[in-house]
Design a protein around this motif. Structure first.
Motif, PDB file in Angstrom:
ATOM      1  N   HIS A   1     -20.812  -0.374   6.377  1.00  0.00           N
ATOM      2  CA  HIS A   1     -21.388  -1.704   6.564  1.00  0.00           C
ATOM      3  C   HIS A   1     -20.371  -2.831   6.396  1.00  0.00           C
ATOM      4  N   ILE A   2     -19.093  -2.520   6.188  1.00  0.00           N
ATOM      5  CA  ILE A   2     -18.108  -3.576   6.013  1.00  0.00           C
ATOM      6  C   ILE A   2     -17.951  -4.357   7.316  1.00  0.00           C
ATOM      7  N   SER A   3     -17.876  -5.669   7.236  1.00  0.00           N
ATOM      8  CA  SER A   3     -17.787  -6.505   8.424  1.00  0.00           C
ATOM      9  C   SER A   3     -16.354  -6.524   8.954  1.00  0.00           C
ATOM     10  N   PRO A   4     -16.165  -6.867  10.213  1.00  0.00           N
ATOM     11  CA  PRO A   4     -14.798  -6.955  10.762  1.00  0.00           C
ATOM     12  C   PRO A   4     -13.934  -7.958  10.004  1.00  0.00           C
ATOM     13  N   GLU A   5     -14.530  -9.064   9.577  1.00  0.00           N
ATOM     14  CA  GLU A   5     -13.762 -10.074   8.846  1.00  0.00           C
ATOM     15  C   GLU A   5     -13.275  -9.532   7.513  1.00  0.00           C
ATOM     16  N   MET A   6     -14.155  -8.819   6.780  1.00  0.00           N
ATOM     17  CA  MET A   6     -13.748  -8.230   5.514  1.00  0.00           C
ATOM     18  C   MET A   6     -12.705  -7.134   5.719  1.00  0.00           C
ATOM     19  N   LEU A   7     -12.831  -6.377   6.808  1.00  0.00           N
ATOM     20  CA  LEU A   7     -11.867  -5.328   7.103  1.00  0.00           C
ATOM     21  C   LEU A   7     -10.494  -5.928   7.390  1.00  0.00           C
ATOM     22  N   SER A   8     -10.491  -7.038   8.099  1.00  0.00           N
ATOM     23  CA  SER A   8      -9.228  -7.713   8.382  1.00  0.00           C
ATOM     24  C   SER A   8      -8.591  -8.242   7.104  1.00  0.00           C
ATOM     25  N   LEU A   9      -9.397  -8.779   6.186  1.00  0.00           N
ATOM     26  CA  LEU A   9      -8.873  -9.242   4.909  1.00  0.00           C
ATOM     27  C   LEU A   9      -8.334  -8.073   4.091  1.00  0.00           C
ATOM     28  N   LEU A  10      -9.015  -6.938   4.134  1.00  0.00           N
ATOM     29  CA  LEU A  10      -8.567  -5.756   3.401  1.00  0.00           C
ATOM     30  C   LEU A  10      -7.182  -5.306   3.875  1.00  0.00           C
ATOM     31  N   ASP A  11      -6.932  -5.431   5.165  1.00  0.00           N
ATOM     32  CA  ASP A  11      -5.653  -5.005   5.715  1.00  0.00           C
ATOM     33  C   ASP A  11      -4.530  -5.999   5.477  1.00  0.00           C
ATOM     34  N   THR A  12      -4.876  -7.199   4.991  1.00  0.00           N
ATOM     35  CA  THR A  12      -3.841  -8.234   4.847  1.00  0.00           C
ATOM     36  C   THR A  12      -3.832  -8.911   3.484  1.00  0.00           C
ATOM     37  N   PHE A  13      -4.727  -8.540   2.562  1.00  0.00           N
ATOM     38  CA  PHE A  13      -4.843  -9.272   1.301  1.00  0.00           C
ATOM     39  C   PHE A  13      -3.557  -9.240   0.495  1.00  0.00           C
ATOM     40  N   TRP A  14      -2.740  -8.229   0.678  1.00  0.00           N
ATOM     41  CA  TRP A  14      -1.521  -8.046  -0.104  1.00  0.00           C
ATOM     42  C   TRP A  14      -0.314  -8.727   0.542  1.00  0.00           C
ATOM     43  N   THR A  15      -0.466  -9.319   1.707  1.00  0.00           N
ATOM     44  CA  THR A  15       0.644  -9.965   2.388  1.00  0.00           C
ATOM     45  C   THR A  15       0.747 -11.432   1.990  1.00  0.00           C
ATOM     46  N   SER A  16       1.781 -12.093   2.484  1.00  0.00           N
ATOM     47  CA  SER A  16       1.958 -13.515   2.181  1.00  0.00           C
ATOM     48  C   SER A  16       1.021 -14.403   2.978  1.00  0.00           C
ATOM     49  N   GLN A  17       0.386 -13.843   4.035  1.00  0.00           N
ATOM     50  CA  GLN A  17      -0.541 -14.619   4.848  1.00  0.00           C
ATOM     51  C   GLN A  17      -1.803 -13.805   5.095  1.00  0.00           C
ATOM     52  N   PRO A  18      -2.675 -13.705   4.099  1.00  0.00           N
ATOM     53  CA  PRO A  18      -3.919 -12.945   4.272  1.00  0.00           C
ATOM     54  C   PRO A  18      -4.770 -13.536   5.385  1.00  0.00           C
TER      55      PRO A  18
ATOM     56  N   PRO B   1       0.825  -1.213   0.000  1.00  0.00           N
ATOM     57  CA  PRO B   1       0.000   0.000   0.000  1.00  0.00           C
ATOM     58  C   PRO B   1       0.854   1.256   0.000  1.00  0.00           C
ATOM     59  N   PRO B   2       0.594   2.183  -0.934  1.00  0.00           N
ATOM     60  CA  PRO B   2       1.414   3.392  -1.044  1.00  0.00           C
ATOM     61  C   PRO B   2       1.062   4.449  -0.010  1.00  0.00           C
ATOM     62  N   GLY B   3       0.037   4.214   0.795  1.00  0.00           N
ATOM     63  CA  GLY B   3      -0.377   5.188   1.795  1.00  0.00           C
ATOM     64  C   GLY B   3      -1.410   4.590   2.716  1.00  0.00           C
ATOM     65  N   PRO B   4      -2.006   5.418   3.558  1.00  0.00           N
ATOM     66  CA  PRO B   4      -3.024   4.911   4.484  1.00  0.00           C
ATOM     67  C   PRO B   4      -4.213   4.313   3.738  1.00  0.00           C
ATOM     68  N   ARG B   5      -4.915   3.414   4.415  1.00  0.00           N
ATOM     69  CA  ARG B   5      -6.092   2.778   3.812  1.00  0.00           C
ATOM     70  C   ARG B   5      -7.177   3.819   3.566  1.00  0.00           C
ATOM     71  N   PRO B   6      -7.762   3.844   2.353  1.00  0.00           N
ATOM     72  CA  PRO B   6      -8.840   4.788   2.066  1.00  0.00           C
ATOM     73  C   PRO B   6     -10.061   4.521   2.957  1.00  0.00           C
ATOM     74  N   PRO B   7     -10.971   5.471   3.049  1.00  0.00           N
ATOM     75  CA  PRO B   7     -12.196   5.254   3.824  1.00  0.00           C
ATOM     76  C   PRO B   7     -12.978   4.056   3.284  1.00  0.00           C
ATOM     77  N   VAL B   8     -13.584   3.322   4.189  1.00  0.00           N
ATOM     78  CA  VAL B   8     -14.335   2.129   3.803  1.00  0.00           C
ATOM     79  C   VAL B   8     -15.806   2.329   4.159  1.00  0.00           C
ATOM     80  N   PRO B   9     -16.704   1.590   3.480  1.00  0.00           N
ATOM     81  CA  PRO B   9     -18.133   1.702   3.794  1.00  0.00           C
ATOM     82  C   PRO B   9     -18.426   1.332   5.251  1.00  0.00           C
TER      83      PRO B   9
END
Length: 557
Positions: free
Chosen positions: A176-193, A166-174
Motif C-alpha cells: 500500500h505504499i504510495s509512489p511519493e513515499m516510495l520515491s522518498l524512501l529511495d532518496t531520503f539518505w541523499t543530499s536532495q531527498p 544503503p548497504p544493499g538492495p532496498r528491502p521489500p515494502v508494503p
C-alpha cells in the motif's frame, strides 16, 4: 568481532564517567602503574615512543576529529605522559565518511588485534554508547557495515559524501505504499531527498507549505531536517515501512526517525517481518543476549552533579581562554563548505554536535573583543548549561543502559567487575589496588565496600537478579510506543503522546477542551477566552477603583 572461548578471554579495562570528572587521568595512572617508578620516569617524554604495556583507546565521538583540540577537550601530550592513546585525530572534519558505533568498534577491534597479547587495552571515554556496544554488543547489531555495492573499492572522503549509504538492495515494502513515499524512501539518505508535494501521500501535510530540495540546495552528508513538513513526511515514511518502529518516535525527533529508516534497511525489513534476523534473545535461547567479549574491569569515575558543576563551569571558561572561539570560527568555515551556509548546519551530525558550537551560533566571529559583544554572555551561559545537561545524560546512560548490559553479560557467564571511584587523586590508589588484583587474577574486594562512598547505591541494580535481560529492539518498540491524539492534533502537526502518558493526557484539561465538540472550533474558543480575560481585567479595575475610593474616604475622616 568474534571472541575466544570464555576461559581465554583477553583482559580489558574500561573507564567511564561524566565529562570533566577525571577519566583520562585515571587511565594514564593505571598504565603507569604497570611499570616501576624508575622505568616510568624514563619513558615519560612525549617525544619518546610508549614503552608502557598498555594502550588507551579513546572512546570519544568528538575527539576522533583532527585538530579542534579545545572544543573537543582532547588530552594534551603532557597529560598523556608517554602512554599511547589511540582514537584521537582519526578523521578530518567534513571528510572521511562515518565514524559511528560500527566503525569505531571495528577499528578498535583491529587496534587490539595488532597489540601484543601482553599489552593491556584501556578503553576510556564519555561516549558510553561506543563502550557498551564494544564490550557487550547486542546480537542484532552488525558492527561491521559493508560498503554499498556501487562504492566497493572506492574511497568516500569528499565533503559531500553521504554519511550513510544503503548497504544493499532496498528491502521489500508494503503493497500500500504510495509512489511519493516510495520515491522518498529511495532518496531520503541523499543530499536532495525527493520530498512529497501532495497531501495524498501520507496523511494531512500542507502542500502549500512544502519546501522542496532544488538545484540550489547545498551538498550535505545528510539532509538537514528543520521543516515540520519534512520531519512529518519522514516519520510517516517510517510508519509505512515499519509501523512499530514509527510508533516508537515522536515525529519531530528527526535524527532518530532517520536512524530508524537506516536500521530498517540494514536489517532487511522490520523487526517482526524480517526472516534473516532472529529476535535478539528469546528467554532461555542459547547463544543469545549481550555477552561479554572480554574479561572486563570497569571503573566508573563518579562525582555528584552538584560537586561537578563548578568544575565544569571553570573548564568552559578555560576553553574560551585557550581558543574556543577561534575553533568555532574554523568550524563555521567547514560548515560553509559542507552545507553552503552555516545556517543550514546539522547540529546532530559529526563534529557539529560539539558543545559550544551551536551555543555560540549567535556570536559574530571572528572579532577583536568578542567578550564585549552582547551575545557573548548568554552564549557562555548556554554552553555551561549544555555541559551540565550532557553530564546528567551520561550518568543516566550508565544507570539505564550500560549497567543493565553488564548485568545481562554476567547472567550469561561473563566475568565483568564494576567499581565506582572518586575523580582526581582521591580515586587513583583504590583503583590501582583493584586493578593489580584483577590482572593477577586474585580475589577482588566487594564493589560496594571500596572507592566512592555512594558506590553501593550506584551499583545496586547489579544486585537485582530478578530481571537480567535487557530489552531488545522489538521490546523497546512496545515499551516506547506512542499514540497520536486526534483531538489535540492540528493539520500538519500531529500531537503525539507516549502510551505510558496517555491516561494522564486523556484526563488533562487541554485534551478535554479539545475533545469537547462544543469547543472544537479553536477560533471561537480563543475569542471566548479573550472575552473572559477582558471581563476579568475589567472586574479587577473595578475593584481597584472601589478600594481607592474607600482609601480616600478613610483619609478624609
Amino acid at each position: 568481532m568474534s571472541a575466544s572461548g570464555p576461559a581465554n578471554l583477553r583482559p580489558i579495562v574500561a573507564i567511564i564517567g561524566t565529562t570533566g570528572v577525571g577519566k583520562s587521568q585515571l587511565a594514564v595512572s593505571l598504565a603507569q602503574s604497570l611499570l616501576s617508578t624508575s622505568n616510568a620516569q624514563s619513558c615519560s617524554s612525549s617525544d619518546a615512543p610508549s614503552t608502557y604495556p598498555a594502550v588507551v583507546l579513546s572512546a570519544d565521538s568528538m575527539q576522533l576529529y583532527k585538530g579542534l583540540d579545545v572544543i573537543t577537550n582532547k588530552v594534551t601530550e603532557e597529560e598523556k605522559a608517554g602512554v599511547e592513546h589511540w582514537g584521537l585525530d582519526m578523521v578530518t572534519p567534513g571528510q572521511g565518511g562515518s565514524w559511528e558505533v560500527g566503525k569505531w568498534c571495528s577499528e578498535a577491534d583491529n587496534k587490539i588485534a595488532s597489540m601484543p597479547s601482553s599489552s593491556l587495552p584501556i578503553v576510556c571515554g564519555g561516549t558510553h554508547y561506543f563502550i557498551q556496544h564494544f564490550l557487550f554488543p547486542p546480537p542484532e547489531l552488525s558492527l561491521k557495515r559493508a560498503l554499498p555495492v556501487k562504492e566497493k573499492g572506492k574511497a568516500i572522503s569528499d565533503a559531500s559524501s553521504m554519511r550513510w549509504i544503503p548497504p544493499g538492495p532496498r528491502p521489500p515494502v508494503p503493497d500500500h505504499i504510495s509512489p511519493e513515499m516510495l520515491s522518498l524512501l529511495d532518496t531520503f539518505w541523499t543530499s536532495q531527498p525527493d520530498w512529497p508535494v501532495s497531501g495524498e501521500t501520507a496523511g494531512d501535510i500542507s502542500s502549500s507549505k512544502r519546501m522542496l530540495a532544488g538545484p540550489s540546495t547545498p551538498p550535505s552528508s545528510r539532509p538537514t531536517l528543520s521543516d515540520d513538513e519534512h520531519l512529518l513526511a519522514l516519520h510517516q515514511l517510517l510508519s509505512v515501512v515499519d509501523p512499530k518502529e514509527g510508533g516508537r518516535w515522536h515525529w519531530r525527533d528527526g535524527r532518530k526517525v532517520r536512524r530508524g529508516l537506516e536500521r530498517w534497511w540494514e536489517r532487511g525489513g522490520s523487526v517482526e517481518g524480517t526472516t534473516g534476523v532472529d529476535r535478539e534473545h528469546e528467554a532461555g535461547a542459547p547463544g543469545k543476549g549481550r555477552r561479554a567479549r572480554f574479561r572486563t574491569l570497569i571503573f566508573w569515575v563518579y562525582e555528584t552533579l552538584d560537586d561537578l558543576k563548578s568544575r565544569l563551569d571553570q573548564r568552559v571558561d578555560r576553553m574560551v581562554e585557550n581558543g574556543l572561539l577561534r575553533e568555532i570560527a574554523e568550524l563555521r568555515g567547514i560548515a560553509q563548505t559542507i552545507y553552503g551556509t552555516t545556517e543550514a548546519t546539522d547540529h546532530t551530525e559529526g563534529i557539529f554536535q560539539s558543545i559550544g558550537y551551536k551555543e555560540f551560533s549567535g556570536l559574530p566571529l571572528p572579532q577583536d573583543t568578542p567578550q564585549r559583544d552582547p551575545a557573548f554572555a548568554p552564549a557562555l551561559a548556554r554552553t555551561k548549561l549544555s555541559t551540565h545537561q550532557y553530564a546528567k545524560s551520561q550518568i543516566k546512560w550508565i544507570k539505564k543502559q550500560l549497567l543493565p548490559a553488564v548485568k545481562e553479560a554476567r547472567s550469561l557467564g561473563g566475568e565483568v567487575f564494576v567499581y565506582v571511584v572518586n575523580g582526581g587523586a582521591k580515586g587513583i590508589q583504590p583503583a590501582i589496588d583493584v586493578f593489580k588484583n584483577f590482572l593477577d587474577d586474585e580475589a577482588l574486594p566487594l564493589a560496594g565496600e571500596i572507592g566512592h562512598a555512594d558506590a553501593h547505591a550506584l551499583l545496586s541494580i547489579l544486585d537485582d537478579t530478578s530481571h537480567t535481560r535487557v530489552p531488545d529492539t522489538a521490546d523497546r518498540q512496545n515499551i516506547n510506543a506512542r499514540k497520536d491524539c486526534e483531538a489535540c492534533s492540528v493539520p500538519g502537526r500531529p500531537f503525539s503522546v507516549s502510551l505510558k502518558e496517555w491516561d494522564a493526557h486523556a484526563k488533562s484539561k487541554i485534551h478535554k477542551r479539545n475533545a469537547n465538540p462544543v469547543k472544537r472550533n479553536k477560533d471561537d474558543w480563543i475569542a471566548l477566552q479573550r472575552t473572559r480575560g477582558e471581563q476579568k481585567r475589567a472586574e479587577r479595575e473595578r475593584l481597584k477603583g472601589g478600594l481607592a475610593v474607600m482609601k480616600l474616604e478613610e483619609e478624609n475622616l
